[in-house]
Design an enzyme around this catalytic site. Sequence first.
Site, PDB file in Angstrom:
ATOM      1  N   ASN A 341      27.610  -4.701 109.649  1.00  0.00           N
ATOM      2  CA  ASN A 341      26.216  -4.610 109.191  1.00  0.00           C
ATOM      3  C   ASN A 341      25.794  -5.760 108.283  1.00  0.00           C
ATOM      4  O   ASN A 341      24.921  -5.597 107.430  1.00  0.00           O
ATOM      5  CB  ASN A 341      25.977  -3.271 108.454  1.00  0.00           C
ATOM      6  N   ARG A 342      26.455  -6.885 108.454  1.00  0.00           N
ATOM      7  CA  ARG A 342      26.140  -8.073 107.653  1.00  0.00           C
ATOM      8  C   ARG A 342      26.376  -7.858 106.153  1.00  0.00           C
ATOM      9  O   ARG A 342      25.921  -8.634 105.327  1.00  0.00           O
ATOM     10  CB  ARG A 342      24.681  -8.543 107.864  1.00  0.00           C
ATOM     11  N   LEU A 343      27.072  -6.754 105.811  1.00  0.00           N
ATOM     12  CA  LEU A 343      27.377  -6.528 104.380  1.00  0.00           C
ATOM     13  C   LEU A 343      28.748  -7.126 104.091  1.00  0.00           C
ATOM     14  O   LEU A 343      29.727  -6.421 103.843  1.00  0.00           O
ATOM     15  CB  LEU A 343      27.325  -5.033 104.047  1.00  0.00           C
TER      16      LEU A 343
END
Length: 363
Positions: A341-343
């Site tokens: 999630n691009r985290l």
Amino acid sequence: MISEPFSESARHSIVMAQEEAKRLGDQDIHTCHLLLGILAESNSAAARALQAFGVTLDAARAQAEKHSRGPGPAAEAGFSDRSKRIIESAFGEARMLNHNHISAEHLTLSLLKKNDGSAAAILTALGADRDAIRAGIIASIKVTEQATLDVRQEIATGRSIYLKSQLREDAVDGDALIQLQRWLDEAYEAKVAEPNAMALSTVDPEGQPSARVVLLRKLDADGLVFYTSYLSRKARAMQHNSRAALLFYWAELERQVRVEGTIEPVSDEQSDEYFASRPRGHQLGAWASEQSEIVESRELLDQRLHQFESRFEGQDVPRPHSWGGYILKPLRVEFWQGRPNRLHDRLLYTREAQQWQIVRLSP
Ligand SMILES: Cc1cc2nc3c(=O)[nH]c(=O)nc-3n(C[C@H](O)[C@H](O)[C@H](O)COP(=O)(O)O)c2cc1C
């Protein structure tokens, strides 16, 4: 036992189990410590499912103290037989779910199944509905699989996913260069292409940044060493501005490391020693190439190589004075680990008064 195919979360849970045993002063590791280890990994789906049914770390710890046996004879140190059986049966749980590695969830499923041992006693004392927790964990594993499927679709649309690993403050070394050595070792183990290749960025007198790849030849407590021509474009830039940056990117591991600091030449002795270790062809190449200068043709370059072959025939090739090493002494090192999630995880080390400070940066 931990060399088996455990995911990072399972490995972490087992290490935490060891810590919990130590905390209670227990010599060997019982199933209650495994349970505490899993709960301590509070981010896992397993820990969340247990917490949802009232099995929190604090509540379980309070119960675990009742089962603590204190220090035993040294011969008993390690995992109790029951704990070993729990870990072995986690393989069965993983296989049943068609997984080829064991995660904290599989460990928990096997803990929940067993009716004996200190973990079972804690679960009973806390009134945990073991079947419901098992069902919750299995459902969450399936949700994760669905997320993985969704993510696979992202690949089809050209976006990258980052699922491989994670970067935790409590798992990294306090010294940036030791942590970098760890990641380098892992890059070599993962057989990535040219793990020691790094982009070197410099800034010239006009303020123009430029980047190129060089190979890391030495990493120690002082910094990162590479070799090049002292007359090259990069060397001229570094003479003017000794600040530079290095960057590693290991796509297969979804990892990037950014290093910033100041550059200085290494000693002549160090350059001589490294030059002497190079293959003869590379040594002659260093004489033949006036790096970064315009060369009339490929043929001229080959001719120059032949000239130097003749010049040094029958003798060792000495190091040209225009060729040698630089060391970049880092002031900032940032480790980046791709996450879903691009985290992504980003840990930044900065050096102040010979000490490394670590902060987490938002992705
Ligand atoms: C994988 C790879 C490794 C390289 N290693 C070095 C190196 O260790 N030293 C070096 O001077 N150039 C190395 N080069 C070439 C540099 O990228 C660059 O072309 C050269 O140093 C000239 O750069 P400059 O004109 O900016 O000084 C490497 C290139 C690649 C692609």
